[in-house]
Design a protein around this motif. Structure first.
Motif, PDB file in Angstrom:
ATOM      1  N   LEU A 172      -1.669 -23.153  67.820  1.00  0.00           N
ATOM      2  CA  LEU A 172      -0.380 -23.822  67.964  1.00  0.00           C
ATOM      3  C   LEU A 172       0.594 -22.834  68.592  1.00  0.00           C
ATOM      4  N   GLU A 173       0.975 -23.080  69.840  1.00  0.00           N
ATOM      5  CA  GLU A 173       1.802 -22.126  70.585  1.00  0.00           C
ATOM      6  C   GLU A 173       2.826 -22.851  71.439  1.00  0.00           C
ATOM      7  N   ARG A 174       3.805 -22.094  71.942  1.00  0.00           N
ATOM      8  CA  ARG A 174       4.813 -22.675  72.839  1.00  0.00           C
ATOM      9  C   ARG A 174       4.337 -22.919  74.272  1.00  0.00           C
ATOM     10  N   PRO A 175       3.494 -22.156  74.913  1.00  0.00           N
ATOM     11  CA  PRO A 175       2.793 -20.949  74.477  1.00  0.00           C
ATOM     12  C   PRO A 175       3.244 -19.728  75.282  1.00  0.00           C
ATOM     13  N   PRO A 176       2.926 -18.499  74.817  1.00  0.00           N
ATOM     14  CA  PRO A 176       3.234 -17.314  75.602  1.00  0.00           C
ATOM     15  C   PRO A 176       2.234 -17.141  76.737  1.00  0.00           C
TER      16      PRO A 176
END
Length: 252
Positions: A172-176
């Protein structure tokens, strides 16, 4: 369309927090409504009580979604069992209880729903929450070798993946920019990101790595259809009445 290498088929739509906007979040009522509308998969959040038991709750505080108050991690199981998680949504849901992870797993299996179990630890309980939730997932879903697929993810997912190596895990990421390194470190099989954070470079990178991309929280059927056409595998939605898989609104 991305073909997931997961050993199970990902549905196109997950009901966000059990039943989306149609039910009190993270409740068995939501699971029943999702199943009634033809959904094949749900997402819900799991947090530990003061007794280190996993319950379906999103917030660290009880006030927004129940008639209780205080921190979940400081509330005993006996107290959580007495709280009402439905009346704030609508009087028709008065008396709806906060479910345990075990109760949710039982309901999912009865209703034929796949589950996306999001680890939601209170501050300072990341590792413990990941470990406890992963252990229960392994027990409740029989090692995830059943027809109903289970993905565990979220803060603490690393600890969860290590505690339950046979469980399917997602990142689960924004991601980077270095999300793929994190996915490989924890053997994540899916990437979950905010729809507005998605770009074509990310999709291409995920496709090349064989990692399906799932987007949250998508409540417009036209936006959902556009994402699926771009190569997103699935979306999480609150508006399962109009974005659900049985609505016939998606181009394949």
């Amino acid at each position: 369309m991305i073909r997931p290498r997961l050993g199970w088929s990902l549905p196109r739509v997950f009901a966000h927090r059990c039943g989306g906007a149609l039910a009190p979040e993270n409740t068995l009522a939501g699971l029943r409504i999702a199943a009634r509308l033809g959904l094949r998969a749900v997402e819900f959040d799991v947090m530990l009580s003061a007794d280190a038991s996993p319950w379906l709750l999103h917030d660290e505080l009880l006030q927004r979604t129940t008639n209780g108050c205080g921190r979940v991690c400081e509330t005993r199981d006996a107290q959580l069992r007495m709280l009402d998680a439905g009346a704030h949504q609508h009087p028709a849901f008065t008396g709806e209880a906060i479910p345990t992870l075990a109760a949710a797993a039982h309901a999912c299996r009865q209703l034929g729903l796949s589950a996306n179990v999001e680890i939601k630890p209170a501050a300072g309980f990341e590792a413990l929450t990941g470990e406890v939730v992963a252990r229960q997932v392994r027990t409740l879903w029989g090692g995830c070798g059943t027809a109903a697929g289970v993905v565990i993810l979220g803060n603490g997912a690393g600890g969860g993946a290590r505690s339950c190596p046979n469980c399917r895990s997602g990142l689960l990421e924004r991601p980077p920019a270095d999300w793929l390194a994190g996915a490989r470190e924890f053997a994540a099989q899916t990437l979950h990101c905010a729809a507005e954070s998605l770009d074509d470079d990310l999709l291409c990178e995920a496709r090349a790595a064989g990692i399906p991309v799932l987007c949250y929280t998508v409540n417009d059927p036209l936006v959902a259809a556009a994402l699926l056409r771009r190569g997103v595998t699935a979306v999480f939605s609150d508006r399962i009445d109009c974005v659900g898989e049985d609505q016939g609104r998606f181009a394949g």
